[in-house]
Design an enzyme around this catalytic site. Structure first.
Site, PDB file in Angstrom:
ATOM      1  N   LEU A   1     -10.538  10.109  18.805  1.00 62.59           N
ATOM      2  CA  LEU A   1      -9.471  10.928  18.220  1.00 62.59           C
ATOM      3  C   LEU A   1      -8.109  10.241  18.271  1.00 62.59           C
ATOM      4  O   LEU A   1      -7.781   9.563  19.232  1.00 62.59           O
ATOM      5  CB  LEU A   1      -9.383  12.276  18.946  1.00 62.59           C
ATOM      6  CG  LEU A   1     -10.653  13.135  18.954  1.00 62.59           C
ATOM      7  CD1 LEU A   1     -10.380  14.471  19.641  1.00 62.59           C
ATOM      8  CD2 LEU A   1     -11.204  13.363  17.551  1.00 62.59           C
ATOM      9  N   HIS A   2      -7.330  10.424  17.208  1.00 64.44           N
ATOM     10  CA  HIS A   2      -5.969   9.891  17.136  1.00 64.44           C
ATOM     11  C   HIS A   2      -5.054  10.963  16.539  1.00 64.44           C
ATOM     12  O   HIS A   2      -5.495  12.108  16.319  1.00 64.44           O
ATOM     13  CB  HIS A   2      -5.951   8.584  16.317  1.00 64.44           C
ATOM     14  CG  HIS A   2      -6.626   8.683  14.985  1.00 64.44           C
ATOM     15  ND1 HIS A   2      -6.171   9.504  13.974  1.00 64.44           N
ATOM     16  CD2 HIS A   2      -7.743   8.086  14.503  1.00 64.44           C
ATOM     17  CE1 HIS A   2      -6.945   9.381  12.927  1.00 64.44           C
ATOM     18  NE2 HIS A   2      -7.932   8.539  13.216  1.00 64.44           N
TER      19      HIS A   2
ATOM     20  N   HIS B   1      -6.311  13.126  13.664  1.00 68.25           N
ATOM     21  CA  HIS B   1      -7.176  14.259  14.033  1.00 68.25           C
ATOM     22  C   HIS B   1      -6.326  15.392  14.621  1.00 68.25           C
ATOM     23  O   HIS B   1      -6.583  16.561  14.356  1.00 68.25           O
ATOM     24  CB  HIS B   1      -8.216  13.828  15.067  1.00 68.25           C
ATOM     25  CG  HIS B   1      -9.159  12.775  14.585  1.00 68.25           C
ATOM     26  ND1 HIS B   1      -9.138  11.480  15.069  1.00 68.25           N
ATOM     27  CD2 HIS B   1     -10.143  12.806  13.653  1.00 68.25           C
ATOM     28  CE1 HIS B   1     -10.080  10.776  14.463  1.00 68.25           C
ATOM     29  NE2 HIS B   1     -10.696  11.542  13.598  1.00 68.25           N
TER      30      HIS B   1
ATOM     31  N   GLY C   1      -8.969  15.122   6.445  1.00 65.04           N
ATOM     32  CA  GLY C   1      -7.785  14.313   6.165  1.00 65.04           C
ATOM     33  C   GLY C   1      -7.823  13.725   4.760  1.00 65.04           C
ATOM     34  O   GLY C   1      -8.884  13.354   4.253  1.00 65.04           O
ATOM     35  N   GLU C   2      -6.647  13.648   4.149  1.00 66.66           N
ATOM     36  CA  GLU C   2      -6.554  13.052   2.812  1.00 66.66           C
ATOM     37  C   GLU C   2      -6.671  11.533   2.856  1.00 66.66           C
ATOM     38  O   GLU C   2      -6.705  10.896   1.819  1.00 66.66           O
ATOM     39  CB  GLU C   2      -5.238  13.459   2.135  1.00 66.66           C
ATOM     40  CG  GLU C   2      -5.273  14.904   1.691  1.00 66.66           C
ATOM     41  CD  GLU C   2      -3.990  15.385   1.064  1.00 66.66           C
ATOM     42  OE1 GLU C   2      -3.003  14.622   1.013  1.00 66.66           O
ATOM     43  OE2 GLU C   2      -3.971  16.550   0.620  1.00 66.66           O
ATOM     44  N   LYS C   3      -6.719  10.959   4.061  1.00 70.92           N
ATOM     45  CA  LYS C   3      -6.938   9.516   4.109  1.00 70.92           C
ATOM     46  C   LYS C   3      -8.286   9.195   3.462  1.00 70.92           C
ATOM     47  O   LYS C   3      -8.406   8.259   2.690  1.00 70.92           O
ATOM     48  CB  LYS C   3      -6.897   9.000   5.537  1.00 70.92           C
ATOM     49  CG  LYS C   3      -7.240   7.543   5.541  1.00 70.92           C
ATOM     50  CD  LYS C   3      -7.102   6.899   6.860  1.00 70.92           C
ATOM     51  CE  LYS C   3      -7.911   5.637   6.824  1.00 70.92           C
ATOM     52  NZ  LYS C   3      -9.315   5.905   7.149  1.00 70.92           N
TER      53      LYS C   3
ATOM     54  N   LEU D   1      -3.604   5.794   9.815  1.00 74.81           N
ATOM     55  CA  LEU D   1      -4.356   5.932  11.065  1.00 74.81           C
ATOM     56  C   LEU D   1      -5.847   5.998  10.787  1.00 74.81           C
ATOM     57  O   LEU D   1      -6.293   6.691   9.880  1.00 74.81           O
ATOM     58  CB  LEU D   1      -3.921   7.194  11.815  1.00 74.81           C
ATOM     59  CG  LEU D   1      -2.553   7.155  12.481  1.00 74.81           C
ATOM     60  CD1 LEU D   1      -2.350   8.403  13.332  1.00 74.81           C
ATOM     61  CD2 LEU D   1      -2.377   5.924  13.348  1.00 74.81           C
TER      62      LEU D   1
END
Ligand code: PAF
Length: 284
Positions: free
Chosen positions: A33-34, A37, A148-150, A185
């Site tokens: 996790l970062h 998250h 996430g939109e990443k 990230l």
């Protein structure tokens, strides 16, 4: 916070929360996790009464065994972080609990959405993602799920899955989070050396250069051509794709077609670490 490994126990605990009238927010992860998250958990907490976080490194979505084997694992720290952030339930099944001995997954065909870009460069990836997310959605039975939109294409694939199979579930896309230097990230960033990290920053620079050139009025074709010429001269970065797409169906966006929102998307490997990035582009 409670941690559960079995679907049956998870259903019991979620059922208990629902009986109290709680809206359930679900944040699926593969651990390590970062802050990205964390932002999903914060979004879930804004709208829901309780958050279920899953930690499961899904073997069926890795198209390279080496990527699966070296995927970072920081379980102890993940659990501490989840507890500190106020997550109610962590679901951390093992492979047997999720797949019951059958790791063969069905292939998913949502047209270009599952077959272009990530689907093309990571054969079978979305088959594995859809298989595990379907199982997770069934197991958690949440009201909202946060992504996430990443992983923009994954988000579009999951929206489609929910639309077809989970009518009552709301899918929430959450903004891509960057490190202070601008690197998107990702759990995989820990595998980059300092030198590779500097190279990895080029991905962000390229998509933003594309964005600014198009938003300044240059045609999409000409903007893409000049950025791709610059990219080809870059040493130490193995480019897979760099393009402008429609965020819903992942069809390439070109001049003279639809106007409005598009996304610049890029995927490349630096020092053997595969990275993706994207940014929104307004086409006029
Ligand atoms: O984005 C991820 O971390 C994974 O693809 C997901 C959605 C948890 C499925 O394994």
């Amino acid at each position: 916070m409670i941690t559960v490994k079995k679907k049956e126990l998870l259903a019991k605990e979620v059922g208990r929360l629902k009986l109290q009238g709680a809206q359930i927010g679900f944040v699926p992860t593969m651990g390590a996790l970062h802050h990205g998250h964390e932002s999903l958990i914060f979004e879930a907490q804004k709208m829901c009464d309780a958050v279920v976080l899953s930690i499961f490194v899904n073997p069926t979505q890795f198209n390279k065994a080496s990527d699966f084997e070296t995927y970072p694992e920081t379980l102890e720290a993940d659990l501490q972080r989840a507890e500190r952030l106020g997550v109610q339930i962590v679901f951390m099944p093992d492979v047997e609990e999720m797949y019951k001995g059958n790791l063969v997954v069905n292939s998913v065909d949502y047209g270009p959405l599952t077959h272009s870009f990530e689907g093309q460069h990571r054969q079978g990836h979305f088959d594995g993602v859809v298989a595990v997310v379907r199982k997770l959605f069934e197991a958690v039975d949440a009201d909202c799920a946060y992504f996430g939109e990443k992983d923009l294409q994954q988000l579009a694939v999951i929206r489609r899955l929910a639309q077809e199979e989970f009518a009552g579930l709301q899918i929430k896309g959450c903004a891509l989070i960057r490190d202070v230097d601008g690197l998107a990230l990702s759990s995989r960033n820990v595998r980059l050396s300092q030198e590779e990290r500097v190279k990895a920053l080029k991905l962000n620079a390229w998509i933003h250069a594309l964005k600014h050139t198009i938003e300044a009025g240059r045609s999409i074709e000409s903007a893409l051509e000049s950025i791709l010429t610059a990219v080809k001269n870059e040493e130490g970065i193995a480019l897979e794709y760099l393009d402008l797409v429609d965020p819903e169906n992942f069809e390439p966006r070109r001049s003279g077609t639809d106007r409005g929102e598009a996304y610049a998307v890029v995927a490349a490997s630096v020092g053997g670490v595969r990275l993706i990035d994207n940014c929104r582009v307004l086409c006029s």
